[in-house]
Design a protein around this motif. Structure first.
Motif, PDB file in Angstrom:
ATOM      1  N   ARG A   1       0.840  -1.200   0.000  1.00 43.67           N
ATOM      2  CA  ARG A   1       0.000   0.000   0.000  1.00 43.67           C
ATOM      3  C   ARG A   1       0.879   1.254   0.000  1.00 43.67           C
ATOM      4  NH1 ARG A   1      -1.371   3.876   2.850  1.00 43.67           N
ATOM      5  NH2 ARG A   1      -0.328   3.221   4.751  1.00 43.67           N
ATOM      6  N   ARG A   2       1.916   1.257   0.827  1.00 47.13           N
ATOM      7  CA  ARG A   2       2.815   2.414   0.898  1.00 47.13           C
ATOM      8  C   ARG A   2       3.642   2.572  -0.381  1.00 47.13           C
ATOM      9  NH1 ARG A   2       5.960   1.295   5.940  1.00 47.13           N
ATOM     10  NH2 ARG A   2       7.062   3.200   5.383  1.00 47.13           N
ATOM     11  N   LEU A   3       4.035   1.475  -1.006  1.00 50.64           N
ATOM     12  CA  LEU A   3       4.754   1.557  -2.287  1.00 50.64           C
ATOM     13  C   LEU A   3       3.867   2.152  -3.374  1.00 50.64           C
ATOM     14  CD1 LEU A   3       6.691  -1.836  -2.312  1.00 50.64           C
ATOM     15  CD2 LEU A   3       7.711   0.461  -2.276  1.00 50.64           C
ATOM     16  N   ALA A   4       2.596   1.753  -3.415  1.00 51.42           N
ATOM     17  CA  ALA A   4       1.664   2.307  -4.406  1.00 51.42           C
ATOM     18  C   ALA A   4       1.559   3.822  -4.239  1.00 51.42           C
ATOM     19  CB  ALA A   4       0.288   1.643  -4.279  1.00 51.42           C
ATOM     20  N   ALA A   5       1.469   4.277  -3.001  1.00 53.51           N
ATOM     21  CA  ALA A   5       1.392   5.716  -2.747  1.00 53.51           C
ATOM     22  C   ALA A   5       2.684   6.406  -3.178  1.00 53.51           C
ATOM     23  CB  ALA A   5       1.110   5.969  -1.263  1.00 53.51           C
ATOM     24  N   ARG A   6       3.816   5.811  -2.865  1.00 60.83           N
ATOM     25  CA  ARG A   6       5.114   6.406  -3.228  1.00 60.83           C
ATOM     26  C   ARG A   6       5.275   6.551  -4.740  1.00 60.83           C
ATOM     27  NH1 ARG A   6      10.772   3.315  -2.056  1.00 60.83           N
ATOM     28  NH2 ARG A   6      12.082   4.458  -3.505  1.00 60.83           N
ATOM     29  N   PHE A   7       4.869   5.522  -5.482  1.00 60.19           N
ATOM     30  CA  PHE A   7       5.082   5.539  -6.923  1.00 60.19           C
ATOM     31  C   PHE A   7       3.890   6.079  -7.707  1.00 60.19           C
ATOM     32  CE2 PHE A   7       8.167   2.138  -5.616  1.00 60.19           C
ATOM     33  CZ  PHE A   7       9.300   2.913  -5.831  1.00 60.19           C
ATOM     34  N   GLY A   8       2.843   6.512  -7.000  1.00 60.49           N
ATOM     35  CA  GLY A   8       1.709   7.155  -7.653  1.00 60.49           C
ATOM     36  C   GLY A   8       0.896   6.224  -8.535  1.00 60.49           C
ATOM     37  N   ILE A   9       0.713   4.994  -8.086  1.00 55.66           N
ATOM     38  CA  ILE A   9      -0.096   4.046  -8.844  1.00 55.66           C
ATOM     39  C   ILE A   9      -1.274   3.607  -7.973  1.00 55.66           C
ATOM     40  CG2 ILE A   9       1.790   3.291 -10.339  1.00 55.66           C
ATOM     41  CD1 ILE A   9       2.172   0.842  -8.593  1.00 55.66           C
ATOM     42  N   VAL A  10      -2.250   2.962  -8.589  1.00 51.35           N
ATOM     43  CA  VAL A  10      -3.467   2.576  -7.873  1.00 51.35           C
ATOM     44  C   VAL A  10      -3.170   1.552  -6.783  1.00 51.35           C
ATOM     45  CG1 VAL A  10      -5.767   1.538  -8.111  1.00 51.35           C
ATOM     46  CG2 VAL A  10      -4.890   3.083  -9.893  1.00 51.35           C
ATOM     47  N   ALA A  11      -2.429   0.498  -7.128  1.00 52.12           N
ATOM     48  CA  ALA A  11      -2.163  -0.566  -6.150  1.00 52.12           C
ATOM     49  C   ALA A  11      -0.950  -1.390  -6.565  1.00 52.12           C
ATOM     50  CB  ALA A  11      -3.373  -1.495  -6.037  1.00 52.12           C
ATOM     51  N   VAL A  12      -0.318  -1.972  -5.568  1.00 51.42           N
ATOM     52  CA  VAL A  12       0.686  -3.013  -5.787  1.00 51.42           C
ATOM     53  C   VAL A  12       0.051  -4.268  -5.199  1.00 51.42           C
ATOM     54  CG1 VAL A  12       3.009  -3.843  -5.264  1.00 51.42           C
ATOM     55  CG2 VAL A  12       2.622  -1.392  -5.639  1.00 51.42           C
ATOM     56  N   ASP A  13      -0.456  -5.127  -6.070  1.00 49.51           N
ATOM     57  CA  ASP A  13      -1.138  -6.341  -5.613  1.00 49.51           C
ATOM     58  C   ASP A  13      -0.165  -7.388  -5.100  1.00 49.51           C
ATOM     59  OD1 ASP A  13      -3.598  -5.242  -6.230  1.00 49.51           O
ATOM     60  OD2 ASP A  13      -3.665  -6.141  -8.233  1.00 49.51           O
ATOM     61  N   SER A  14       1.027  -7.438  -5.688  1.00 50.20           N
ATOM     62  CA  SER A  14       2.057  -8.362  -5.208  1.00 50.20           C
ATOM     63  C   SER A  14       3.417  -7.837  -5.652  1.00 50.20           C
ATOM     64  CB  SER A  14       1.834  -9.781  -5.749  1.00 50.20           C
ATOM     65  OG  SER A  14       1.971  -9.809  -7.158  1.00 50.20           O
ATOM     66  N   LEU A  15       4.432  -8.140  -4.849  1.00 50.68           N
ATOM     67  CA  LEU A  15       5.810  -7.787  -5.184  1.00 50.68           C
ATOM     68  C   LEU A  15       6.720  -8.764  -4.459  1.00 50.68           C
ATOM     69  CD1 LEU A  15       7.948  -5.994  -6.507  1.00 50.68           C
ATOM     70  CD2 LEU A  15       7.834  -4.518  -4.482  1.00 50.68           C
ATOM     71  N   ALA A  16       7.556  -9.458  -5.222  1.00 54.91           N
ATOM     72  CA  ALA A  16       8.480 -10.431  -4.656  1.00 54.91           C
ATOM     73  C   ALA A  16       9.768 -10.422  -5.460  1.00 54.91           C
ATOM     74  CB  ALA A  16       7.861 -11.833  -4.672  1.00 54.91           C
ATOM     75  N   ALA A  17      10.814 -10.941  -4.872  1.00 59.74           N
ATOM     76  CA  ALA A  17      12.087 -11.073  -5.578  1.00 59.74           C
ATOM     77  C   ALA A  17      12.807 -12.313  -5.070  1.00 59.74           C
ATOM     78  CB  ALA A  17      12.959  -9.836  -5.373  1.00 59.74           C
ATOM     79  N   THR A  18      13.468 -12.980  -5.983  1.00 65.15           N
ATOM     80  CA  THR A  18      14.368 -14.069  -5.632  1.00 65.15           C
ATOM     81  C   THR A  18      15.732 -13.648  -6.150  1.00 65.15           C
ATOM     82  OG1 THR A  18      12.594 -15.685  -5.821  1.00 65.15           O
ATOM     83  CG2 THR A  18      14.849 -16.530  -5.873  1.00 65.15           C
ATOM     84  N   LEU A  19      16.653 -13.453  -5.220  1.00 65.40           N
ATOM     85  CA  LEU A  19      17.961 -12.890  -5.557  1.00 65.40           C
ATOM     86  C   LEU A  19      19.085 -13.774  -5.056  1.00 65.40           C
ATOM     87  CD1 LEU A  19      17.080  -9.256  -4.439  1.00 65.40           C
ATOM     88  CD2 LEU A  19      17.019 -10.171  -6.759  1.00 65.40           C
ATOM     89  N   THR A  20      20.157 -13.777  -5.824  1.00 66.38           N
ATOM     90  CA  THR A  20      21.376 -14.452  -5.416  1.00 66.38           C
ATOM     91  C   THR A  20      22.370 -13.366  -5.055  1.00 66.38           C
ATOM     92  OG1 THR A  20      20.934 -16.296  -6.908  1.00 66.38           O
ATOM     93  CG2 THR A  20      23.210 -16.034  -6.146  1.00 66.38           C
ATOM     94  N   ILE A  21      22.950 -13.461  -3.864  1.00 63.79           N
ATOM     95  CA  ILE A  21      23.923 -12.456  -3.433  1.00 63.79           C
ATOM     96  C   ILE A  21      25.244 -13.136  -3.111  1.00 63.79           C
ATOM     97  CG2 ILE A  21      22.220 -10.799  -2.587  1.00 63.79           C
ATOM     98  CD1 ILE A  21      22.749 -11.798   0.247  1.00 63.79           C
ATOM     99  N   ARG A  22      26.318 -12.388  -3.362  1.00 61.30           N
ATOM    100  CA  ARG A  22      27.656 -12.868  -3.014  1.00 61.30           C
ATOM    101  C   ARG A  22      28.625 -11.699  -3.073  1.00 61.30           C
ATOM    102  NH1 ARG A  22      31.325 -13.590  -7.209  1.00 61.30           N
ATOM    103  NH2 ARG A  22      30.415 -13.536  -9.285  1.00 61.30           N
ATOM    104  N   ARG A  23      29.700 -11.846  -2.370  1.00 63.90           N
ATOM    105  CA  ARG A  23      30.741 -10.817  -2.333  1.00 63.90           C
ATOM    106  C   ARG A  23      31.802 -11.151  -3.383  1.00 63.90           C
ATOM    107  NH1 ARG A  23      32.000  -7.269   1.797  1.00 63.90           N
ATOM    108  NH2 ARG A  23      30.491  -8.304   3.157  1.00 63.90           N
ATOM    109  N   ASP A  24      32.346 -10.111  -4.025  1.00 69.56           N
ATOM    110  CA  ASP A  24      33.509 -10.288  -4.893  1.00 69.56           C
ATOM    111  C   ASP A  24      34.423  -9.082  -4.697  1.00 69.56           C
ATOM    112  OD1 ASP A  24      32.564  -8.189  -6.473  1.00 69.56           O
ATOM    113  OD2 ASP A  24      32.330  -9.370  -8.286  1.00 69.56           O
ATOM    114  N   ALA A  25      35.493  -9.006  -5.465  1.00 67.52           N
ATOM    115  CA  ALA A  25      36.482  -7.944  -5.270  1.00 67.52           C
ATOM    116  C   ALA A  25      35.897  -6.552  -5.487  1.00 67.52           C
ATOM    117  CB  ALA A  25      37.664  -8.167  -6.218  1.00 67.52           C
ATOM    118  N   GLY A  26      34.888  -6.435  -6.333  1.00 69.49           N
ATOM    119  CA  GLY A  26      34.311  -5.126  -6.630  1.00 69.49           C
ATOM    120  C   GLY A  26      33.202  -4.692  -5.692  1.00 69.49           C
ATOM    121  N   GLY A  27      32.724  -5.579  -4.830  1.00 69.58           N
ATOM    122  CA  GLY A  27      31.636  -5.229  -3.931  1.00 69.58           C
ATOM    123  C   GLY A  27      30.749  -6.430  -3.666  1.00 69.58           C
ATOM    124  N   ILE A  28      29.465  -6.181  -3.617  1.00 70.39           N
ATOM    125  CA  ILE A  28      28.502  -7.253  -3.391  1.00 70.39           C
ATOM    126  C   ILE A  28      27.584  -7.328  -4.599  1.00 70.39           C
ATOM    127  CG2 ILE A  28      26.581  -8.051  -1.961  1.00 70.39           C
ATOM    128  CD1 ILE A  28      28.011  -6.626   0.379  1.00 70.39           C
TER     129      ILE A  28
END
Length: 175
Positions: free
Chosen positions: A31-58
Motif C-alpha cells: 500500500r505504501r509503495l503504491a502511494a510512493r510511486f503514484g499508482i493505484v495498487a501493488v497487488d504483489s511484489l516479490a524477488a528471488t535474488l542471489t547475493i555474493r561478495r567479490d572484489a568489486g563489492g557485493i
C-alpha cells in the motif's frame, strides 16, 4: 527514512559463496509503495535474488516479479500490469570525492552501500518502479482520444489547417 519495503542484508553475513534470498512485500508495504510511486495498487511484489561478495563489492542478481494496477493515462481506467524484471546490481563502498568512473557496456548498475547492510527490498521496489510504463494506455484509450478530437499520427497528413500550405510547399521544394 526507512523505505516502505526494507529487507536489509547485513554485510557481515555475505560471503564469497552464493546465497539465495527470497523476499515478498506485505500488504501494508505494498500500500505504501503504491502511494510512493503514484499508482493505484501493488497487488504483489516479490524477488528471488542471489547475493555474493567479490572484489568489486557485493553482487545481487535475480528476478523481481509482481502485479500492479496503474491508471490509463487517457481514460483513468485501472490497468493490471504484470512485472517480471531481471535485477543485476553491484553494491559498492561509497567513493570519496566526485570521481567519474567509466563503466563498460556490460557493467552492472552500482548502488553505494549505506551503513552496515544492503537493502534488497528497496532494490526490488526500485526495479519494479523502473519497469512501469509512465504513460500506460488501456484498450479504450484510442477511442477516447478520437472522441476528444485528438488526431492520430496516421491521420495527421490528411489534416488541413494553417500549416498545411507550408507542408505542401516543403514537399514541392523537396524537403
Amino acid at each position: 527514512m526507512t523505505p516502505e519495503f526494507s529487507r536489509p542484508e547485513r554485510l557481515d553475513t555475505i560471503g564469497e559463496g552464493e546465497r539465495t534470498v527470497a523476499i515478498e512485500a506485505e500488504a501494508e508495504e505494498r500500500r505504501r509503495l503504491a502511494a510512493r510511486f503514484g499508482i493505484v495498487a501493488v497487488d504483489s511484489l516479490a524477488a528471488t535474488l542471489t547475493i555474493r561478495r567479490d572484489a568489486g563489492g557485493i553482487l545481487a542478481t535475480g528476478r523481481v516479479t509482481g502485479q500492479v494496477v496503474q491508471s490509463c493515462s487517457i481514460t483513468g481506467d485501472p490497468l493490471t500490469v504484470a512485472i517480471d524484471e531481471p535485477l543485476a546490481l553491484r553494491f559498492v563502498e561509497p567513493m570519496a570525492g566526485e570521481e567519474e568512473v567509466e563503466l563498460s557496456a556490460d557493467a552492472l548498475d552500482t548502488v553505494e552501500i549505506e551503513g552496515s547492510a544492503i537493502d534488497l527490498g528497496e532494490a526490488a521496489a526500485e526495479t519494479m518502479a523502473l519497469a512501469l510504463d509512465p504513460f500506460p494506455r488501456g484498450p479504450d484509450a484510442a477511442e477516447a482520444l478520437k472522441r476528444a478530437g485528438v488526431v492520430g499520427e496516421d491521420e495527421a497528413g490528411a489534416v488541413t489547417g494553417p500549416f498545411s500550405a507550408l507542408a505542401e510547399l516543403k514537399k514541392t521544394l523537396g524537403g
